[in-house]
Design a protein around this motif. Structure first.
Motif, short mmCIF file in Angstrom:
data_model
loop_
_atom_site.label_atom_id
_atom_site.label_comp_id
_atom_site.label_asym_id
_atom_site.label_seq_id
_atom_site.Cartn_x
_atom_site.Cartn_y
_atom_site.Cartn_z
N LYS A 59 0.67 -1.25 -0.34
CA LYS A 59 -0.14 0.08 0.04
C LYS A 59 1.21 1.43 0.05
CE LYS A 59 -0.78 -0.82 5.41
NZ LYS A 59 -1.43 -0.75 7.06
N LEU A 60 0.13 2.49 -0.45
CA LEU A 60 1.46 3.69 -0.13
C LEU A 60 1.99 4.53 1.40
CD1 LEU A 60 2.24 5.67 -2.28
CD2 LEU A 60 -0.15 6.77 -1.43
N ASP A 61 3.38 3.49 1.57
CA ASP A 61 4.02 3.79 2.51
C ASP A 61 5.28 3.75 2.27
OD1 ASP A 61 4.01 0.88 2.03
OD2 ASP A 61 3.26 0.46 3.83
N PHE A 62 6.52 3.90 3.14
CA PHE A 62 7.85 3.83 2.92
C PHE A 62 8.33 2.39 2.18
CE2 PHE A 62 11.85 2.58 4.53
CZ PHE A 62 12.39 4.30 3.82
N TYR A 63 7.17 1.32 2.57
CA TYR A 63 7.97 0.39 2.58
C TYR A 63 7.61 -0.28 0.92
CZ TYR A 63 9.35 -4.82 2.37
OH TYR A 63 9.69 -6.15 2.20
N THR A 64 6.65 0.39 0.59
CA THR A 64 6.53 0.50 -0.77
C THR A 64 7.37 1.17 -1.53
OG1 THR A 64 4.24 -0.42 0.09
CG2 THR A 64 4.45 0.11 -2.50
N VAL A 65 7.67 2.18 -1.31
CA VAL A 65 8.34 2.39 -1.91
C VAL A 65 9.76 2.32 -2.17
CG1 VAL A 65 9.63 5.07 -2.63
CG2 VAL A 65 7.04 4.98 -1.96
N TYR A 66 10.02 1.94 -0.91
CA TYR A 66 11.21 0.81 -0.88
C TYR A 66 11.25 -0.20 -1.87
CZ TYR A 66 14.67 -1.99 0.85
OH TYR A 66 16.14 -3.46 1.54
N ALA A 67 10.42 -0.65 -1.29
CA ALA A 67 10.72 -2.17 -2.81
C ALA A 67 10.10 -1.85 -4.04
CB ALA A 67 9.03 -3.02 -2.09
N PHE A 68 9.44 -0.52 -4.00
CA PHE A 68 9.44 -0.36 -6.04
C PHE A 68 11.21 -0.10 -6.26
CE2 PHE A 68 9.36 2.75 -8.89
CZ PHE A 68 8.45 2.77 -10.28
N VAL A 69 11.90 0.96 -5.73
CA VAL A 69 13.26 1.30 -6.07
C VAL A 69 14.14 -0.23 -5.95
CG1 VAL A 69 15.10 2.47 -5.18
CG2 VAL A 69 13.21 3.64 -4.70
#
Length: 320
Positions: free
Chosen positions: A29-39
């Motif tokens: 979901k839209l959170d820090f871990y999702t951004v980290y996973a995307f990168v």
């Protein structure tokens, strides 16, 4: 009796998956871990794979360079496909892990806990043994330019096309580090996705052990109640196994196909490199590591098949 924690066995596996962005707490979901996973997944895996595949169009007229690039790229591209299906089936996987905490899946006696320990230990042993050749391959792979001295010629660990001149410092050093991080991320994801698949098979096998023990101990005044409980347990195990197959069938199919092709290309590449060279040893370790990868699926799949044909389960089938 204290609740048995099935996840404790795969604690290291879960940690590694979380590090590479493949283990969100409650889904992406839209959170820090999702951004980290995307990168992590896109920058260090998908982009790296794109640069390697793009290099095929640069060296297509050089047979040795082409085969060397292709066998290295096949598993990496497969990694992207496996990542897609792993992430896509994450909800199902989380549901399977939560299902293990149900009371019917719990060992009821100390004897049953001891009964499932060999299966849990075998998975831990295979997990450690799988890392051994992979780590050796990684070390040889990333250190190869240093070992043969081609680092002075600005050779990268992996042949790839980049939209800039990698012979210029510090672009060469940055690209070198990028490739090292990329291969570490993709290998960590590969190993832990494969062993997580094996863990699901292992859980099915341990449930068969528990069910067999329950069947052997059906006696007393509540015979019918215990028998009905065993039949319910059997049905749930069958559904659990079907969901496991849904989760990993595409990944296993892709792994067998790509491993077969990679092994063939690697053996061909062995005929082109000098004997007893560092590249020769690397190829031998590589073939060994991908063979062990397939062995993991075969071993635990065979264990499930053997336990499903236990005489007590056959008796249950006959009863039904």
């Amino acid at each position: 009796m204290e609740k048995f924690d099935w996840k404790l066995t795969i604690k290291a596996n879960i940690f590694c998956l979380r590090v590479v962005g493949l283990w969100p707490h409650e889904g992406y979901k839209l959170d820090f871990y999702t951004v980290y996973a995307f990168v992590c997944l896109n920058v260090f895996i998908n982009c790296r794979n794109f640069f390697q595949v793009a290099n095929i169009f640069v060296v297509y007229d050089d047979l040795q360079a082409l085969t060397g690039l292709m066998f290295a790229s096949f598993n990496d591209v497969l990694g992207s496909v496996k990542l897609y299906y792993f992430v896509r089936q994450m909800r199902l996987f989380k549901r399977l892990m939560a299902q293990l905490d149900q009371d019917i899946f719990q060992p009821k006696t100390v004897k049953q806990i001891a009964l499932v320990q060999p299966g849990l230990f075998s998975w831990k042993f295979v997990y450690v043994m799988l890392w051994s050749p992979i780590v050796m391959v990684l070390l040889l792979w990333v250190a190869f330019p240093i070992i043969d001295g081609t680092v002075k010629e600005h050779r990268l660990p992996f042949a790839a096309w980049f939209p800039y001149d990698t012979n210029i410092s510090p672009l060469y050093e940055i690209t070198y580090i990028y490739e090292v991080i990329g291969i570490c991320v993709i290998c960590t994801a590969h190993i832990n996705m494969d062993t997580m698949t094996a863990a699901l098979m292992m859980y099915v096998g341990t449930q068969c052990d528990i069910l067999c023990d329950n069947l052997k101990n059906i006696k007393g005044a509540d015979y019918n109640k215990k028998l009905i409980r065993c039949i319910q347990h059997h049905k749930i195990i069958v559904e659990f196994a079907k969901d496991c197959n849904t989760f990993f069938n595409v990944m296993v199919l892709g792994q067998f196909f790509v491993t077969t092709v990679s092994a063939g290309l690697s053996m061909f590449q062995l005929t082109l490199v000098p004997r007893f060279s560092s590249e020769c040893y690397f190829l031998l370790f590589y073939v060994g590591s991908i063979t062990v990868q397939i062995f993991v699926y075969c071993w635990f799949g065979n264990e499930v098949d053997i336990k499903c044909h236990n005489k007590h389960l056959v008796t249950l089938f006959s009863t039904k």
